[in-house]
Design a protein around this motif. Structure first.
Motif, PDB file in Angstrom:
ATOM      1  N   SER A 458       1.636  43.739  39.590  1.00 32.22           N
ATOM      2  CA  SER A 458       1.465  45.114  40.083  1.00 32.22           C
ATOM      3  C   SER A 458       2.034  46.171  39.154  1.00 32.22           C
ATOM      4  N   ASP A 459       2.594  45.786  38.012  1.00 33.74           N
ATOM      5  CA  ASP A 459       3.119  46.788  37.082  1.00 33.74           C
ATOM      6  C   ASP A 459       1.972  47.632  36.534  1.00 33.74           C
ATOM      7  N   GLY A 460       2.131  48.942  36.561  1.00 39.06           N
ATOM      8  CA  GLY A 460       1.102  49.833  36.054  1.00 39.06           C
ATOM      9  C   GLY A 460       0.163  50.321  37.147  1.00 39.06           C
ATOM     10  N   ALA A 461      -0.769  51.174  36.738  1.00 44.95           N
ATOM     11  CA  ALA A 461      -1.719  51.763  37.686  1.00 44.95           C
ATOM     12  C   ALA A 461      -2.787  50.760  38.093  1.00 44.95           C
ATOM     13  N   ASP A 462      -3.311  50.943  39.290  1.00 49.29           N
ATOM     14  CA  ASP A 462      -4.326  50.032  39.822  1.00 49.29           C
ATOM     15  C   ASP A 462      -5.542  49.934  38.903  1.00 49.29           C
ATOM     16  N   GLU A 463      -6.066  51.086  38.466  1.00 48.56           N
ATOM     17  CA  GLU A 463      -7.268  51.093  37.634  1.00 48.56           C
ATOM     18  C   GLU A 463      -7.020  50.403  36.296  1.00 48.56           C
ATOM     19  N   ALA A 464      -5.839  50.652  35.727  1.00 56.48           N
ATOM     20  CA  ALA A 464      -5.506  50.027  34.445  1.00 56.48           C
ATOM     21  C   ALA A 464      -5.408  48.511  34.596  1.00 56.48           C
ATOM     22  N   ASN A 465      -4.824  48.059  35.714  1.00 63.32           N
ATOM     23  CA  ASN A 465      -4.696  46.621  35.938  1.00 63.32           C
ATOM     24  C   ASN A 465      -6.051  45.962  36.181  1.00 63.32           C
ATOM     25  N   LEU A 466      -6.939  46.681  36.857  1.00 66.68           N
ATOM     26  CA  LEU A 466      -8.277  46.142  37.084  1.00 66.68           C
ATOM     27  C   LEU A 466      -9.003  45.939  35.760  1.00 66.68           C
ATOM     28  N   LYS A 467      -8.927  46.946  34.894  1.00 63.69           N
ATOM     29  CA  LYS A 467      -9.557  46.834  33.574  1.00 63.69           C
ATOM     30  C   LYS A 467      -8.911  45.714  32.747  1.00 63.69           C
ATOM     31  N   LEU A 468      -7.588  45.638  32.822  1.00 63.58           N
ATOM     32  CA  LEU A 468      -6.879  44.616  32.050  1.00 63.58           C
ATOM     33  C   LEU A 468      -7.281  43.210  32.495  1.00 63.58           C
ATOM     34  N   SER A 469      -7.410  43.019  33.806  1.00 64.22           N
ATOM     35  CA  SER A 469      -7.794  41.695  34.312  1.00 64.22           C
ATOM     36  C   SER A 469      -9.204  41.308  33.861  1.00 64.22           C
ATOM     37  N   LYS A 470     -10.114  42.289  33.830  1.00 67.90           N
ATOM     38  CA  LYS A 470     -11.469  42.014  33.339  1.00 67.90           C
ATOM     39  C   LYS A 470     -11.453  41.668  31.857  1.00 67.90           C
ATOM     40  N   ASP A 471     -10.685  42.431  31.087  1.00 67.60           N
ATOM     41  CA  ASP A 471     -10.597  42.187  29.647  1.00 67.60           C
ATOM     42  C   ASP A 471     -10.017  40.801  29.355  1.00 67.60           C
ATOM     43  N   ARG A 472      -9.051  40.393  30.146  1.00 64.70           N
ATOM     44  CA  ARG A 472      -8.432  39.084  29.925  1.00 64.70           C
ATOM     45  C   ARG A 472      -9.408  37.944  30.244  1.00 64.70           C
ATOM     46  N   ALA A 473     -10.199  38.119  31.285  1.00 64.54           N
ATOM     47  CA  ALA A 473     -11.220  37.113  31.593  1.00 64.54           C
ATOM     48  C   ALA A 473     -12.225  37.007  30.455  1.00 64.54           C
ATOM     49  N   VAL A 474     -12.620  38.150  29.914  1.00 66.63           N
ATOM     50  CA  VAL A 474     -13.558  38.159  28.785  1.00 66.63           C
ATOM     51  C   VAL A 474     -12.926  37.484  27.561  1.00 66.63           C
ATOM     52  N   ALA A 475     -11.623  37.714  27.350  1.00 67.43           N
ATOM     53  CA  ALA A 475     -10.948  37.099  26.201  1.00 67.43           C
ATOM     54  C   ALA A 475     -10.940  35.578  26.300  1.00 67.43           C
ATOM     55  N   VAL A 476     -10.762  35.049  27.518  1.00 70.13           N
ATOM     56  CA  VAL A 476     -10.796  33.602  27.705  1.00 70.13           C
ATOM     57  C   VAL A 476     -12.207  33.066  27.428  1.00 70.13           C
ATOM     58  N   LYS A 477     -13.207  33.776  27.921  1.00 66.12           N
ATOM     59  CA  LYS A 477     -14.588  33.378  27.641  1.00 66.12           C
ATOM     60  C   LYS A 477     -14.846  33.362  26.135  1.00 66.12           C
ATOM     61  N   ASP A 478     -14.406  34.401  25.440  1.00 64.27           N
ATOM     62  CA  ASP A 478     -14.637  34.488  23.999  1.00 64.27           C
ATOM     63  C   ASP A 478     -13.970  33.324  23.255  1.00 64.27           C
ATOM     64  N   ALA A 479     -12.777  32.916  23.720  1.00 69.31           N
ATOM     65  CA  ALA A 479     -12.097  31.796  23.076  1.00 69.31           C
ATOM     66  C   ALA A 479     -12.878  30.503  23.262  1.00 69.31           C
ATOM     67  N   LEU A 480     -13.420  30.296  24.452  1.00 68.39           N
ATOM     68  CA  LEU A 480     -14.233  29.107  24.707  1.00 68.39           C
ATOM     69  C   LEU A 480     -15.487  29.094  23.825  1.00 68.39           C
ATOM     70  N   VAL A 481     -16.075  30.266  23.656  1.00 63.59           N
ATOM     71  CA  VAL A 481     -17.293  30.366  22.853  1.00 63.59           C
ATOM     72  C   VAL A 481     -16.972  30.226  21.368  1.00 63.59           C
ATOM     73  N   ARG A 482     -15.954  30.977  20.888  1.00 60.41           N
ATOM     74  CA  ARG A 482     -15.680  31.056  19.452  1.00 60.41           C
ATOM     75  C   ARG A 482     -14.975  29.812  18.911  1.00 60.41           C
ATOM     76  N   VAL A 483     -13.992  29.304  19.665  1.00 64.12           N
ATOM     77  CA  VAL A 483     -13.195  28.182  19.163  1.00 64.12           C
ATOM     78  C   VAL A 483     -13.837  26.839  19.480  1.00 64.12           C
ATOM     79  N   TYR A 484     -14.449  26.723  20.675  1.00 61.91           N
ATOM     80  CA  TYR A 484     -14.954  25.417  21.112  1.00 61.91           C
ATOM     81  C   TYR A 484     -16.483  25.349  21.218  1.00 61.91           C
ATOM     82  N   ASN A 485     -17.149  26.415  20.808  1.00 61.83           N
ATOM     83  CA  ASN A 485     -18.621  26.419  20.724  1.00 61.83           C
ATOM     84  C   ASN A 485     -19.299  26.181  22.077  1.00 61.83           C
ATOM     85  N   ILE A 486     -18.702  26.684  23.146  1.00 58.99           N
ATOM     86  CA  ILE A 486     -19.331  26.631  24.464  1.00 58.99           C
ATOM     87  C   ILE A 486     -20.335  27.783  24.565  1.00 58.99           C
TER      88      ILE A 486
END
Length: 522
Positions: A458-486
């Motif tokens: 809950s640290d930070g503003a609600d909108e900022a945390n919502l965006k951050l959570s989306k960005d982090r999910a995308v970062a995990v997807k990118d790692a699966l695609v870029r590093v492991y060729n999924i």
């Protein structure tokens, strides 16, 4: 008769001058033990006991010169010897008084042997203290380096290798760590550490005051929280010394668990030797000792003079176990670049990683289950105030289970083991063990598709945390695609910010649990 009195006076004056002389500097040249006895019991006993202790300390001084680190038994021997030497030295004046009434020649011989023993004793006391404080090896290493160091070493290099973090009493210091902290996610593509899924303890010191020892830790020495202007977060400085421990408030460890923490160092000199180490103990007691009946000791070398090994040692049922190993390593660059330490205990098996590299994997390290319930940290062999070591983000979690089986069986998993830089979607490389397991499931089942959901605290503003959570999910997807060729077509992403907490956001533990990533089979 006059000649005899005059000789006695000379002898006594000579004795007083010798005993009043300053303590001799420690030396490596062997002092020879007298070949014959004087015939005065107090003198002969004093000489014999002094040289017995001298031989013991001289042996350990040779170990230090050879770059061999002292273990717990060695330290115990030296501490006991130091107590004996101090008592023996305090008794020396009484030994001298026993010469009264003896013949002139016997007094002369006794005085020479007493002072020779005193010389050995002074060397032994000074050297034992240096060995116990980890300072002895620096002298020999420094001498060797002076003879071999490349003449092309620049003044800038010297300054870089001896820089200091700053005063721990200040609220903020200006030291920065080198930029090459990690080699990128690809270097961690084979990293197989998976943190436990049930959090037992987490402390990033965010709720502690600068300069204080953290509230959830104990020590028999000192240490305090330090904050840096170019390094994230608060750090606990470990103070060097023998038998000095810092102990987090953990009093029960399961059979399967993981330990993780970050390390920061500063001022590591080029001649820093093998004795400079960070020790991690798993112990049966919260006392300021290795343990009562059971303990495991791991050590990570910080020496810069040469490559030094990682060590592992176990002690069960009040006797040394089967493990006393030195495992080949060269961590000179790693320890200067903010390494992440990971430890996994799975019943008898123990593994240790420094960044992505596994250095210890011993199947029968824990010889008795359910007796090691405490974690302790200790550093040794560093120059106080110059060569400094800090830790942060201690995380202890139960489990370390195979997430692949759980995802296949249940169709979903939630983990707080995927870590990101503070306020960022940059994945910390040590998180790749979990992402690797997810990739293996996707490779095994080519038809599987996953939705990746990010969550924040809950640290930070609600909108900022919502965006951050989306960005982090995308970062995990990118790692699966870029590093492991999924294939990216098999992965969708979503962010829920702070809207679905699983624990209390007012504590460090709770926040750590809320910062998580979910994988749900579609």
């Amino acid at each position: 008769m006059k000649t005899s009195i005059s000789l006695k006076q000379i002898i006594l004056i000579f004795s007083v001058l010798l005993f009043a002389a300053p303590l001799l500097k420690a030396q490596t040249k062997k002092i020879k033990r007298p070949k014959s006895k004087v015939g005065i019991s107090s003198t002969d006993n004093f000489v014999q006991e002094s040289f017995d202790l001298y031989d013991k300390v001289y042996k350990y001084d040779g170990y230090a010169s050879a770059g061999t680190s002292l273990d717990d038994d060695d330290i115990d021997v030296l501490e006991d010897a130091l107590d004996e030497m101090t008592a023996l030295s305090d008794n020396a004046p009484n030994i001298l008084s026993d010469l009264n009434g003896q013949g002139a020649l016997k007094q002369a011989k006794a005085t020479l042997q007493i002072n020779k023993a005193k010389k050995a004793l002074n060397y032994s006391i000074k050297t034992a203290k240096e060995l116990l404080l980890g300072q002895r090896e620096h002298e020999s290493d420094s001498e060797s380096e002076d003879e071999t160091e490349d003449d092309e070493t620049t003044e800038a290099d010297d300054e870089d290798n001896n820089e200091s973090v700053g005063d721990t009493n200040s609220e903020e210091v200006t030291e920065t760590v080198p930029s090459n902290v990690s080699d990128g996610l690809e270097a961690y593509s084979r990293f197989d550490f998976v943190p436990g899924d049930k959090l037992l303890f987490f402390d990033d010191f965010s709720q502690d005051f600068i300069g204080d020892l953290p509230s959830r830790w104990n020590t028999n020495g000192s240490g305090g929280i330090v904050k840096f202007n170019k390094v994230d977060g608060n750090w606990l400085e470990l103070k060097p010394g023998y038998r000095l421990f810092v102990i987090p408030d953990i009093n029960k460890l399961p059979e399967d668990y993981t330990i993780e923490f970050d390390v920061l160092s500063s001022g590591l000199a080029k001649n820093l030797g093998n004795s400079a180490r960070l020790y991690i103990y798993l112990s049966d007691t919260d006392k300021f000792s290795a343990g009562d009946s059971h303990h495991i000791k791991l050590s990570i070398p910080f020496g810069q003079y040469a490559p030094y090994d990682v060590t592992a040692y176990n002690f069960f049922n009040r006797k040394a176990g089967r493990i006393n190993s030195s495992l080949k390593a060269d961590l000179r660059e790693e320890v200067k670049n903010n390494p992440h330490i990971s430890i996994a205990v799975t019943k008898e098996r123990l593994r240790l990683w420094v960044n992505q590299e596994k250095y210890i994997d011993i199947p029968r390290m824990v010889e008795e289950l359910n007796v090691l319930n405490y974690i302790k940290f200790h550093i040794y062999g560093f120059k106080p105030g110059e060569e400094r070591v800090f830790i942060r983000n201690l995380k202890v979690a139960e489990g370390g289970e195979d997430l692949r089986r759980k995802l296949l069986a249940e169709g979903k998993i939630s983990t707080n083991g995927i870590l990101f830089d503070s306020g960022s979607s940059n994945i910390q490389p040590q998180s790749m063990g979990i992402i690797r397991q997810i990739s293996q499931v996707l490779m095994q089942d080519g038809s599987m598709k996953l939705n990746i959901i990010g969550h924040t605290d809950s640290d930070g503003a609600d909108e900022a945390n919502l965006k951050l959570s989306k960005d982090r999910a995308v970062a995990v997807k990118d790692a699966l695609v870029r590093v492991y060729n999924i294939s990216g077509e098999r992965l969708t992403t979503e962010g829920k910010g702070e809207s679905e907490p699983v624990d209390d956001n007012s504590t460090s533990d709770g926040k750590s649990k809320n910062r998580r990533v979910e994988f749900i089979k579609m």
